[in-house]
Design a protein around this motif. Structure first.
Motif, short mmCIF file in Angstrom:
data_model
loop_
_atom_site.label_atom_id
_atom_site.label_comp_id
_atom_site.label_asym_id
_atom_site.label_seq_id
_atom_site.Cartn_x
_atom_site.Cartn_y
_atom_site.Cartn_z
N TYR A 145 2.42 6.52 0.48
CA TYR A 145 3.23 5.38 -0.02
C TYR A 145 4.00 4.53 1.08
CZ TYR A 145 3.40 2.68 -4.27
OH TYR A 145 3.14 1.79 -5.26
N SER A 146 4.01 3.33 1.40
CA SER A 146 4.59 2.33 2.07
C SER A 146 5.98 2.40 1.56
CB SER A 146 4.20 1.05 1.97
OG SER A 146 5.12 -0.15 2.67
N PRO A 147 7.22 2.82 2.52
CA PRO A 147 8.17 2.71 2.42
C PRO A 147 8.93 1.54 1.56
CG PRO A 147 8.03 3.84 4.70
CD PRO A 147 6.86 3.28 4.20
N THR A 148 8.45 0.42 2.18
CA THR A 148 9.02 -0.80 1.61
C THR A 148 8.47 -1.06 0.34
OG1 THR A 148 9.04 -1.79 3.63
CG2 THR A 148 9.13 -3.36 2.00
N GLU A 149 7.32 -0.80 -0.03
CA GLU A 149 6.78 -0.96 -1.39
C GLU A 149 7.24 0.06 -2.41
OE1 GLU A 149 2.17 -1.47 -3.39
OE2 GLU A 149 2.40 -0.96 -1.10
N LEU A 194 10.43 1.64 -7.02
CA LEU A 194 11.18 2.29 -7.58
C LEU A 194 12.60 1.92 -8.04
CD1 LEU A 194 11.46 5.62 -7.79
CD2 LEU A 194 12.49 5.57 -5.55
N SER A 195 12.89 0.86 -7.37
CA SER A 195 14.08 -0.01 -7.88
C SER A 195 13.72 -0.58 -9.16
CB SER A 195 14.27 -1.18 -7.03
OG SER A 195 14.75 -0.60 -5.53
N ASN A 196 12.64 -1.11 -9.58
CA ASN A 196 12.26 -1.58 -10.71
C ASN A 196 12.28 -0.50 -11.93
OD1 ASN A 196 11.74 -3.97 -9.71
ND2 ASN A 196 9.68 -3.63 -9.48
N TYR A 197 12.13 0.74 -11.55
CA TYR A 197 12.10 1.87 -12.51
C TYR A 197 13.56 2.17 -12.66
CZ TYR A 197 12.44 6.84 -13.44
OH TYR A 197 12.73 8.00 -14.11
N SER A 221 -0.21 -1.07 -10.06
CA SER A 221 0.63 -0.39 -9.45
C SER A 221 0.10 1.14 -8.82
CB SER A 221 2.00 0.08 -9.76
OG SER A 221 2.75 0.69 -8.83
N LYS A 222 0.00 1.55 -7.67
CA LYS A 222 -0.36 2.85 -7.31
C LYS A 222 0.61 3.67 -7.73
CE LYS A 222 -2.21 0.95 -2.99
NZ LYS A 222 -2.42 1.27 -1.50
N LEU A 223 2.00 3.58 -7.91
CA LEU A 223 3.09 4.43 -8.16
C LEU A 223 2.94 4.84 -9.61
CD1 LEU A 223 5.57 5.90 -7.52
CD2 LEU A 223 6.79 3.88 -7.89
N PHE A 224 2.79 3.84 -10.64
CA PHE A 224 2.74 3.93 -12.11
C PHE A 224 1.25 4.64 -12.53
CE2 PHE A 224 6.40 1.34 -11.49
CZ PHE A 224 7.19 1.67 -12.40
N PRO A 225 1.27 5.24 -13.58
CA PRO A 225 2.07 5.70 -14.49
C PRO A 225 3.02 6.94 -13.93
CG PRO A 225 0.28 6.73 -15.11
CD PRO A 225 -0.27 5.68 -13.80
#
Length: 711
Positions: free
Chosen positions: A464-468, A473-476, A538-542
């Motif tokens: 994962y891109s650190p910036t992205e 993660l801040s939204n979470y 999003s790639k991070l979620f779920p």
């Protein structure tokens, strides 16, 4: 044009003061010379009488308390070595601020029991010069036997008797039998008064009143003592000091100054006389003592060679104080005695009245000019004191200081807004409203602690891109923080990678901290589901979050160094909460809570028993429960209460068979239940256990504990 506040106000007030004083002094100077001497003599004579009465009033209670305590020890010799004896000694000296401490030392073995009233301003105390615990008012010291038969020196700090704030113990180096006050009282039936000396614990001078206590056979049982601080004597002298430049002193043996009050104070410079172990630098007193030593007179005069002023002085013996006959001396500049003559006073009052009215008008004009803007600044500062940082603050002023102050207030408001993002809001409010410097230290209190962790986070974010990653993660974190603070105003201690540590009941008191922690965990679980539903691209979620809850007593406060502090909680309960969170991975659950949480939350929340475990690094088994829902949630927002109650009832029936060691029946019940279970992994664990126990039953003394081998 901006005017400096200090220059403008000082110039106006100085002009008025010089005008008033010039007229008054010029008119009264010639007429008051004769009256000065008589007034001085009268005031000094009155001051001496007041001093003697005040000193007697200070000393008499000390004598009585020592005598009373000696009678008490004589009547009840065993009571003085018990905590009840300390309580009685504390009550004896309560309200007598002149008494530093009351104590008793035994002759046969050197045991020693003392109650000390901690002087205001004293920061350290005890054998190691340790910092005095917060809110401590008294110290109960005991040099007594410990459980092994040896001697131990114990200092018990208390805010009031019975309310302990701290304790310190050390090896015994103190023997009361070697002290001068003890030896002096041994051969004296009356109360013995020691010479003035410096107390080891405070570094300040004082005197000890002591009285011996005899056994029925006439042998020495021990000695009662009470310390009288010299500060009370100095306070009495300060109260009778005449004029702004007047001096008062008390001479002991060899004309040694044992108490002093005057404008020069006491410093470390060498001079003619000494107060305690400190030198007092005041050449006026030195000259007076020399003058009186050469020719002792009750009233005398002298001129100081340095300042050229004439001084009026009085010195006389005061018998019967502190076991000696000290000399009380008073010194006053002659210029202090300019008492008004009636004829001239009336005339001066008229002039002074006119000047005073003019001064009031002028001050009112100047004050009004400044008060308007200062009131605005003060109102804004008061809002900041309540941590009300809404809106911007801008104000212009022609007065330089007011303009600078308003700019400083505006900058402080902006800084505090930024500061509040890094520190819990309640803590910031406490710091701002208190106004005291932040210090390292903490307090013991019950907290409800929550740890969260995202399932499989490391694997999902490897590429994962650190910036992205930081943005998503801040939204979470924002969603989790909202639920934590919205439920009981929880405090987020720290973010640890993708994990969150939060707690309730600090810094603000929260009597319902357990319920708030449970409700926050359920709300965070729901917030995570909502994020998953709206973040499908999003790639991070779920993301799936696991929670661990525990409540116990910990130390919470400021931890760190002098230059960098963190408000956090410390203790075994914190580690245990983290361990409980990690157990979710083993049991396939989302929210696990300790039995301490379950006991206090079971009336308001749906919980079900999971297991009895022994986490790594602990010595006591821990019952863990799954937190499922909130019974007060009639909208079924957090979970379907009716369905969960049915599932919990079925689960409890299975567990009843398991706990009754009916392995085959329990196996069948769990196998039938797994189809409807919301946490099938947990059911599979028990199916496997029942299968194993059916073949190889555990021993009869099996305690049912699951001993974990890893964190």
């Amino acid at each position: 044009m901006k005017i400096r506040l200090q220059i403008g106000v000082t110039a106006a007030f100085t002009t008025i003061a010089v005008l008033m004083l010039g007229i008054t002094v010029a008119f009264l100077y010639e007429s008051n010379r004769t009256l000065a001497l008589q007034t001085a003599h009268n005031q000094m004579e009155t001051a001496r009488k007041i001093t003697v009465e005040s000193l007697v009033n200070v000393i008499t209670p000390v004598r009585k308390i020592v005598a009373t305590t000696a009678d008490l020890v004589n009547a009840f010799p065993d009571a003085i070595s018990q905590p009840r004896g300390g309580e009685i000694m504390a009550s004896q000296i309560n309200g007598h601020s002149q008494i530093y401490g009351l104590f008793f030392g035994f002759q046969n073995d050197g045991r020693f029991f003392q109650v000390v009233q901690i002087p205001e301003g004293l920061k350290t105390f005890g054998p190691h010069d340790s910092v005095i615990p917060d809110k401590s008012k008294i110290v109960y010291r005991s040099v007594d036997y410990d459980y092994s038969g040896g001697m131990l020196d114990t200092f018990l700090y208390q805010s009031s008797w019975g309310k302990v704030t701290g304790q310190e113990q050390s090896a015994v180096t103190y023997d009361p039998r070697n002290r001068a006050w003890y030896k002096g009282a041994q051969g004296n039936d009356d109360v013995f008064i020691s010479p003035f000396y410096t107390f080891n614990s405070t570094g300040k001078p004082g005197v000890t009143f002591a009285k011996r206590v005899l056994n029925p056979d006439g042998s020495l049982m021990g000695v009662v003592g009470a310390d009288l601080t010299l500060e009370k004597v100095t306070e009495i002298l300060s109260n009778i000091r005449i004029g702004a430049e007047g001096r008062v002193f008390l001479l002991g043996f060899q004309n040694r100054v044992i108490a002093y009050a005057g404008p020069q104070g006491i410093d470390g410079n060498s001079s003619f006389f000494t107060v305690g172990n400190q030198k007092a630098s005041d050449p006026i007193v030195t000259n007076a003592i020399l003058k009186w030593s050469q020719k002792p007179e009750v009233f005398f005069e002298f001129v100081d060679e340095k300042d050229g002023k004439k001084y009026l002085a009085s010195a006389a013996i005061v018998p019967g104080l502190f076991g000696m006959a000290p000399v009380l001396g008073l010194i006053v500049p002659e210029d202090e005695f300019i008492g008004a003559i009636k004829a001239t006073t009336k005339y001066v009052l008229k002039i002074s009245g006119a000047i005073f009215i003019f001064t009031i008008i002028l001050i009112a004009v100047i004050s009004r000019m400044m008060s308007r803007q200062l009131n605005i600044v003060a109102a804004e500062a008061e809002k900041i004191g309540r941590f009300d940082l809404g809106g911007d603050f801008r104000m212009t002023s022609h007065i330089y200081e007011v303009s600078a102050l308003s700019s400083a207030i505006a900058n402080m408001k902006v800084s505090l807004k930024s500061f509040g993002a890094y520190v819990p809001t309640d803590l910031v409010k406490s710091i701002v409203s208190n106004g005291n410097p932040v210090e390292i230290g903490g307090e013991a209190r019950d907290l409800s602690i929550m740890f969260t962790d995202i399932e499989g986070f490391t694997a999902k974010t490897e590429n994962y891109s650190p910036t992205e990653l930081a943005r998503e993660l801040s939204n979470y974190f924002a969603a989790m923080e909202h639920q934590i603070t919205a439920n009981g105003n929880g405090t987020i201690d720290k973010y640890i990678g993708d994990a969150i540590m939060a707690f309730w009941n600090a810094p603000s008191d929260d009597p319902d901290h357990v319920d708030h922690a449970c409700r926050a965990a359920l709300a965070c679980r729901l917030a995570g589901r909502q994020l998953n539903s709206i973040s499908q691209e999003s790639k991070l979620f779920p993301l799936y979050t696991r929670f661990g809850l525990h409540t116990d007593r910990v130390v919470v406060g400021n931890v760190g160094s002098e230059h960098r502090l963190q408000y956090t909680a410390l203790g075994g309960a914190v580690n245990l909460a983290s361990r409980i969170e990690g157990l979710n991975k083993m049991y396939g659950t989302r929210i696990l809570a300790s039995d301490a949480i379950a006991r206090r939350a079971s009336d308001n929340f749906l919980l079900r028993y999971v297991d009895l475990v022994m986490p790594v690094g602990t010595s006591s088994p821990l019952a863990i429960y799954e937190l499922i829902g909130d019974k007060s949630d009639t909208s079924n927002r957090l979970c379907n209460i009716a369905e969960q109650q049915i599932e919990i009832a079925a689960w409890d029936a299975c567990m009843a068979l398991y706990l009754d060691h009916r392995w085959a029946e329990a196996h069948a019940a769990f196998s039938a239940h797994i189809a409807d279970a919301t946490t099938p992994k947990l059911v599979e664990i028990y199916i496997a256990r029942c299968r194993a126990f059916t073949t190889n039953p555990p021993p009869k003394d099996w305690d049912g504990i699951n001993h974990l081998s890893s964190k």
